[in-house]
Motif scaffolding. Structure first.
Motif, PDB file in Angstrom:
ATOM      1  N   GLY A 165       0.696  -1.218  -0.149  1.00  0.00           N
ATOM      2  CA  GLY A 165       0.018  -0.063  -0.019  1.00  0.00           C
ATOM      3  C   GLY A 165       0.823   1.072   0.065  1.00  0.00           C
ATOM      4  O   GLY A 165       0.361   2.382  -0.049  1.00  0.00           O
ATOM      5  N   VAL A 166       2.176   1.136   0.205  1.00  0.00           N
ATOM      6  CA  VAL A 166       3.094   2.268   0.048  1.00  0.00           C
ATOM      7  C   VAL A 166       3.659   2.370  -1.327  1.00  0.00           C
ATOM      8  O   VAL A 166       4.421   1.601  -1.846  1.00  0.00           O
ATOM      9  N   THR A 167       3.373   3.674  -1.963  1.00  0.00           N
ATOM     10  CA  THR A 167       4.185   4.063  -3.080  1.00  0.00           C
ATOM     11  C   THR A 167       5.268   5.098  -2.921  1.00  0.00           C
ATOM     12  O   THR A 167       4.960   6.009  -2.425  1.00  0.00           O
ATOM     13  N   CYS A 168       6.430   4.898  -3.465  1.00  0.00           N
ATOM     14  CA  CYS A 168       7.452   5.671  -3.280  1.00  0.00           C
ATOM     15  C   CYS A 168       7.914   6.243  -4.590  1.00  0.00           C
ATOM     16  O   CYS A 168       8.117   5.686  -5.722  1.00  0.00           O
ATOM     17  N   SER A 169       8.591   7.262  -4.431  1.00  0.00           N
ATOM     18  CA  SER A 169       9.197   8.224  -5.861  1.00  0.00           C
ATOM     19  C   SER A 169      10.425   8.509  -5.446  1.00  0.00           C
ATOM     20  O   SER A 169      10.912   9.171  -4.116  1.00  0.00           O
ATOM     21  N   THR A 220       4.824   8.831  -1.597  1.00  0.00           N
ATOM     22  CA  THR A 220       4.050   9.496  -2.631  1.00  0.00           C
ATOM     23  C   THR A 220       2.385   9.186  -2.544  1.00  0.00           C
ATOM     24  O   THR A 220       1.696   9.870  -2.771  1.00  0.00           O
ATOM     25  N   GLU A 221       2.389   7.967  -2.282  1.00  0.00           N
ATOM     26  CA  GLU A 221       0.875   7.106  -2.233  1.00  0.00           C
ATOM     27  C   GLU A 221       0.852   6.334  -0.816  1.00  0.00           C
ATOM     28  O   GLU A 221       1.604   5.545  -0.624  1.00  0.00           O
ATOM     29  N   LEU A 222      -0.394   6.152  -0.163  1.00  0.00           N
ATOM     30  CA  LEU A 222      -0.657   5.463   0.945  1.00  0.00           C
ATOM     31  C   LEU A 222      -2.212   5.059   0.774  1.00  0.00           C
ATOM     32  O   LEU A 222      -2.817   5.846   0.918  1.00  0.00           O
TER      33      LEU A 222
END
Length: 350
Positions: free
Chosen positions: A87-91, A100-102
């Motif tokens: 569920g965690v998106t990183c950039s 950037t997204e949770l």
């Protein structure tokens, strides 16, 4: 981030003529092996910003075992052989990775809104829907300046929406439906210039729908149904040129009074108008029948009277018109074959 290291090897080939072929082959093989080894891409992992690591670990501690089992390791963006947390998106930004997204939804999280989320300053998407979060949205939510999508529907959140939500200038989608929010709908929502979808239905809001929402140039969908709202449609659309691109307007299941103003026909992009279960009265203006894209009109369970203009029955796109529970004259008929007002599955999707 990947750093590519290339090393060129120069070989001294000053050998005697008798051994030159063998030595040349030896040097060539050695050179090839060394170049192959050294020219491989050496992966240098960016470090995750300490601010985000700390915030996610605080969130992990507060959310409990339901997410802990899938959040392995200390780095939410992944570390070595460990993948990013579910569920965690990183950039990558410069020399660091940022979150950037949770998206942590439908896992029955119990407890207050995790305030540490507001330290993830690079978030563009926050989705915590379909859990059991309680209490208010913290005012610190206004720190998330890059947030585009905020989905908190289907929780047990309470109290008033903080005015700081009007500081989320990048927000395009706001889903707060199916909670227990109360107080008035904050007029600060009109400060969100990019807002396209606003879902506030199934709460306990009181007062009037702020007419300032009509100044939102990109708003496509406004749903404030199933609250305790009062006022009139005339008040809502009183600003000249309001709601220029609004397609869907849900005002159902409230305590609205007055009539349908002729100015409603100025909302020329309207496709769905849902006014069911209010206390709206009077006749249906002829001009509403000429809203060019109207496909669904719900007038049922109000206090309307008179006749419905024939133009409604000749409208090229009108698929459904609900009229029951009013005081229309005999001979007024609904449009479409229907028994129960169905809510499309798309109401619950992004």
């Amino acid at each position: 981030m990947y750093t590519h290291i290339h090393i060129r090897l120069y070989i001294d080939r000053k050998v005697n003529s008798s051994s030159e072929p063998q030595m040349a082959n030896h040097y060539a093989s050695t050179a090839f092996a060394v170049i192959l080894f050294l020219s491989l891409n050496v992966v240098v992992h960016c470090k995750t910003l300490k601010r985000d690591v700390k915030a996610l670990n605080e969130i992990k501690a507060s959310l409990g075992w339901r997410v802990v089992y899938s959040w392995v390791g200390d780095d939410p963006c992944g570390d070595g052989d460990l993948p990013p947390w579910s569920g965690v998106t990183c950039s990558t930004q410069g020399d660091y990775r940022v979150v950037t997204e949770l998206e942590v939804y439908a896992v029955s999280i119990v407890g207050p809104f995790p305030v540490a989320v507001t330290n993830l300053l690079d978030l563009t998407r926050l989705d915590l829907h379909n859990n059991k979060l309680t209490g208010p949205i913290p005012p610190q939510i206004g720190r998330l300046k890059r947030l585009k999508i905020l989905n908190l529907r289907w929780n047990k959140l309470q109290d008033a929406i903080p005015s700081e939500i009007g500081e989320l200038k990048s927000l395009t989608h706001l889903y707060l439906s199916f909670n227990s929010f109360k107080g008035e709908i904050p007029k600060e929502l009109a400060n969100l210039p990019e807002l396209r979808y606003l879902y506030l239905h199934e709460n306990r809001f009181v007062g009037r729908v702020p007419p300032e929402l009509g100044t939102l140039q990109h708003l496509r969908h406004l749903d404030v149904g199933s609250n305790h709202l009062v006022g009139t449609i005339r008040e809502l659309i009183r600003i000249e040129g309001c709601f220029p691109y609004l397609r869907n307007l849900y005002l159902n299941n409230n305590y609205l009074t007055g009539g349908i103003p002729t100015q409603l026909a100025n909302l020329t992009n309207l496709e769905i108008l849902h006014l069911s279960y209010n206390k709206i009265s009077g006749i249906i203006p002829f001009g509403v029948a000429h809203i060019p894209r109207l496909t669904h009109l719900y007038l049922d369970h109000n206090q309307f009277s008179g006749r419905i203009p024939d133009a409604f029955y000749k409208h090229p796109f009108l698929k459904e018109m609900y009229i029951e529970g009013n005081a229309f004259r005999p001979g007024v008929n609904p449009i479409g074959v229907h028994k129960v007002l169905e809510v499309s599955d798309t109401e619950f999707l992004f």
